[in-house]
Design an enzyme around this catalytic site. Structure first.
Site, mmCIF file in Angstrom:
data_model
loop_
_atom_site.group_PDB
_atom_site.id
_atom_site.type_symbol
_atom_site.label_atom_id
_atom_site.label_comp_id
_atom_site.label_asym_id
_atom_site.label_seq_id
_atom_site.Cartn_x
_atom_site.Cartn_y
_atom_site.Cartn_z
ATOM 1 C CG ASP A 390 2.230 -3.821 2.694
ATOM 2 O OD1 ASP A 390 1.052 -3.428 2.675
ATOM 3 O OD2 ASP A 390 3.059 -3.605 1.770
ATOM 4 C CD GLU A 434 0.115 -4.111 -0.715
ATOM 5 O OE1 GLU A 434 -1.126 -4.173 -0.766
ATOM 6 O OE2 GLU A 434 0.706 -3.075 -0.437
HETATM 7 N N1 LIG Z 1 -1.247 -8.301 -8.703
HETATM 8 C C1 LIG Z 1 -1.977 -7.870 -7.695
HETATM 9 N N2 LIG Z 1 -1.735 -6.660 -7.220
HETATM 10 C C2 LIG Z 1 -2.441 -6.183 -6.188
HETATM 11 C C3 LIG Z 1 -3.424 -6.940 -5.570
HETATM 12 N N3 LIG Z 1 -3.986 -6.241 -4.557
HETATM 13 C C4 LIG Z 1 -3.313 -5.038 -4.543
HETATM 14 N N4 LIG Z 1 -2.373 -5.017 -5.511
HETATM 15 C C5 LIG Z 1 -1.469 -3.998 -5.839
HETATM 16 O O1 LIG Z 1 -0.512 -3.790 -4.824
HETATM 17 C C6 LIG Z 1 0.010 -2.493 -4.932
HETATM 18 C C7 LIG Z 1 0.231 -1.855 -3.603
HETATM 19 O O2 LIG Z 1 0.957 -0.725 -3.794
HETATM 20 P P1 LIG Z 1 1.260 0.274 -2.639
HETATM 21 O O3 LIG Z 1 0.138 0.305 -1.634
HETATM 22 O O4 LIG Z 1 1.558 1.593 -3.297
HETATM 23 O O5 LIG Z 1 2.497 -0.221 -1.928
HETATM 24 P P2 LIG Z 1 3.838 -0.814 -2.444
HETATM 25 O O6 LIG Z 1 4.027 -0.512 -3.880
HETATM 26 O O7 LIG Z 1 3.891 -2.229 -2.099
HETATM 27 O O8 LIG Z 1 4.892 -0.035 -1.643
HETATM 28 P P3 LIG Z 1 5.258 -0.311 -0.186
HETATM 29 O O9 LIG Z 1 4.139 -0.966 0.477
HETATM 30 O O10 LIG Z 1 5.505 1.016 0.392
HETATM 31 O O11 LIG Z 1 6.481 -1.144 -0.204
HETATM 32 C C8 LIG Z 1 -0.963 -1.680 -5.799
HETATM 33 O O12 LIG Z 1 -0.382 -1.420 -7.040
HETATM 34 C C9 LIG Z 1 -2.129 -2.644 -5.981
HETATM 35 O O13 LIG Z 1 -2.708 -2.520 -7.254
HETATM 36 C C10 LIG Z 1 -3.701 -8.245 -6.112
HETATM 37 O O14 LIG Z 1 -4.568 -8.941 -5.674
HETATM 38 N N5 LIG Z 1 -2.946 -8.661 -7.158
#
Ligand SMILES: Nc1nc2c(ncn2[C@@H]2O[C@H](COP(=O)(O)OP(=O)(O)OP(=O)(O)O)[C@@H](O)[C@H]2O)c(=O)[nH]1
Length: 523
Positions: A390, A434
């Site tokens: 992740d 992600e």
């Molecule tokens: N640009 C983009 N962002 C995405 C996509 N799928 C998910 N996200 C973003 O990824 C982010 C995931 O955030 P969190 O689950 O809070 O986790 P994090 O900020 O990575 O924090 P940690 O996992 O704890 O390190 C969210 O803001 C989603 O909007 C995608 O396909 N493209």
């Protein structure tokens, strides 16, 4: 710096090359169809010309046959005449006794024993011959030909009249439909033709019939008395009627013309008279928009000419070739469509198992293949690893750099992971926003842990700038779950273990890996 496009190409789902391929295929198909159609078109033109040439030969044969029959009739008359002249046949009448004088000549009056209408027209110039003269004997011979003359006229509708013309300035003509006496000038000309030709059958120059029945040509045969030519039996043929013998011949739209050997018009469609040539031999030539076929007759000094309009032949050829062209185009079009369809189906199949952003396998594919892969590893007594990773602080990355940059970052992670996987059995997936997963088999759990570590390092090594991260660049946290050989577990349980490990990795400061071995309690 690798980009999404590079990743897609690497994974074999780059921009389609189908359109140019289809264009080339379509063009080749059209060229092929055009070439075959052109060959068919030329072939059909040639075939039509051959058929026309054959039709000309057949028509000439029919005319020859009919004209030969006329000549045979003349032979019968000539033989009969000569039998009378050399005394082998009996003379029954003496027409000289029934001649009545006219100005400059004489006519046959009522003859006892004959009904007038059954007799022909006997007329001559100069003084009427005496009853015992050679001329009277020859006149009687001519009268004796009456039954034969009548047979020919009744049988051949194109025979207008039959006559005997004599050197002794008289003629005997049947039937008697003309109010005027026989044209002695013409008689004289006929006789001169006989003398000039010296042949057994002679043909006169065509002339207009006095009763407007069109062009008439005389075919004759000399009659000899003791070896010397004294006269001739002649049949006048209406050429326009003669050519009707050919009416039922299939001439494929071509016009038929009958000419003398010198190209003088005799009969047939007169619309193309300017094309007529003087060459009597069989020939084929193109005159502007017309194909001209000539076939010389054997029985008469005439030439049969077939005039075929070439546009008509071309239209016929197009009609023949067109269905094939359409079928070819349809077939080629169908092949192109099928290729197109096959490609689209392949693409749809690819899209249904691939993630559109990164090109990695998607969650659906993971759900379909991960469980069977675990079972296969179990069966093969191998370690099965499920690696989840992740992206760290990805929300922050998105917030600071924008969603577009976030997408690029995800692609970079995917590329780094995909490049590191070398064995066909090791597959990478994007299982969430992600979140990524890798399934793999190995001979030891340590090898799987090492692979997980390498994947983490590969992402870090890409060094995608991320100032807001404590590492200064993009990193991932990794959770690993390993099912050793012999352990009875399912993919859901393994996933939960990997997820728990990933959670611990996050809790332990990120950019690290945590492993959840067999039997470890799930978080
Ligand atoms: N640009 C983009 N962002 C995405 C996509 N799928 C998910 N996200 C973003 O990824 C982010 C995931 O955030 P969190 O689950 O809070 O986790 P994090 O900020 O990575 O924090 P940690 O996992 O704890 O390190 C969210 O803001 C989603 O909007 C995608 O396909 N493209």
């Amino acid at each position: 710096m690798p980009t999404y496009a590079a990743t897609s190409a690497q994974l074999g789902i780059g921009p389609s090359r189908l359109v140019p391929s289809l264009c080339i295929l379509g063009m080749l198909a059209v060229i092929f169809a055009a070439m075959v159609t052109w060959l068919l078109y030329l072939g059909d033109l040639r075939r039509q010309e051959e058929e026309l040439a054959q039709a000309a030969i057949r028509a000439a044969t029919v005319l020859d046959h009919n004209l030969t029959l006329r000549a045979h009739s003349l032979s019968a008359m000539r033989l009969t005449a000569e039998q009378y002249l050399d005394g082998h046949a009996q003379l029954t009448v003496n027409p000289a006794t029934a001649l009545s004088s006219t100005s400059g000549g004489y006519l046959l009056a009522e003859l006892s024993g004959y009904r007038g209408e059954e007799l022909g027209h006997l007329a001559g110039r100069g003084a009427a011959p005496g009853a015992q003269s050679a001329a009277a004997r020859e006149m009687a011979m001519a009268l004796a030909l009456t039954p034969l003359f009548r047979t020919v006229i009744r049988r051949d509708s194109d025979t207008l009249r039959v006559s005997y013309i004599s050197e002794r300035n008289f003629s005997y003509v049947l039937p008697v439909y003309e109010a005027r006496p026989p044209d002695l000038e013409r008689t004289r000309r006929y006789y001169e033709t006989v003398e000039a030709s010296g042949q057994s059958v002679f043909w006169t120059v065509p002339h207009q019939d006095e009763d407007s029945r069109g062009l008439v040509v005389g075919v004759g045969m000399p009659v000899r008395d003791g070896g010397r030519v004294v006269g001739a039996v002649v049949a006048d043929l209406a050429i326009s009627r003669l050519i009707h013998l050919l009416d039922d011949h299939d001439l494929k739209g071509a016009k038929l013309l009958l000419t003398t050997e010198d190209g003088i018009y005799l009969a047939g469609d007169p619309s193309h008279l300017q094309l007529l040539g003087g060459n009597g031999a069989a020939s084929r030539q193109v005159e502007g928009e017309f194909l001209l076929l000539r076939q010389r007759l054997d029985a008469a000094p005439w030439t049969l000419q077939l005039v075929a309009p070439r546009p008509q032949l071309r239209r016929n050829a197009i009609r023949q070739a067109l269905p094939f062209a359409l079928v070819t185009v349809l077939l080629c079009g169908s092949v192109v469509l099928l290729v197109c369809l096959a490609h689209m189906l392949r693409k749809i199949a690819t899209l249904s198992i691939r993630d559109g952003l990164t090109g990695l396998h998607n969650r659906r594919f993971f759900d379909a293949v991960a469980a069977p892969a675990l079972r296969r590893a179990h069966r093969d007594a191998k370690h099965f690893g499920l690696i989840l990773f992740d992206v760290d602080h990805f929300k922050r990355f998105n917030d600071n750099h924008g969603h577009q940059a976030g997408d690029t970052a995800l692609s970079i992670v995917a590329t780094s992971v995909a490049r590191r996987l070398r064995r066909g059995a090791d597959l990478a997936y994007r299982v969430g926003g992600e979140e990524f997963a890798v399934t793999c088999e190995a001979t030891s759990g340590l090898a799987i842990e090492r692979l997980a570590q390498e994947l983490r390092e590969a992402v870090a090594a890409a060094a995608h700038v991320f100032p807001e991260s404590e590492f200064g660049h993009l990193t991932v946290s990794v959770g690993v779950a390993i099912a050793p050989p012999g352990e009875e577990t399912d993919i859901e349980a393994l996933y939960r273990r990997a997820d728990a490990a990933l959670y611990r990795a996050k809790a332990n400061g990120r950019n690290t890996i945590e492993c959840c071995r067999a039997g470890t309690a799930e978080a």
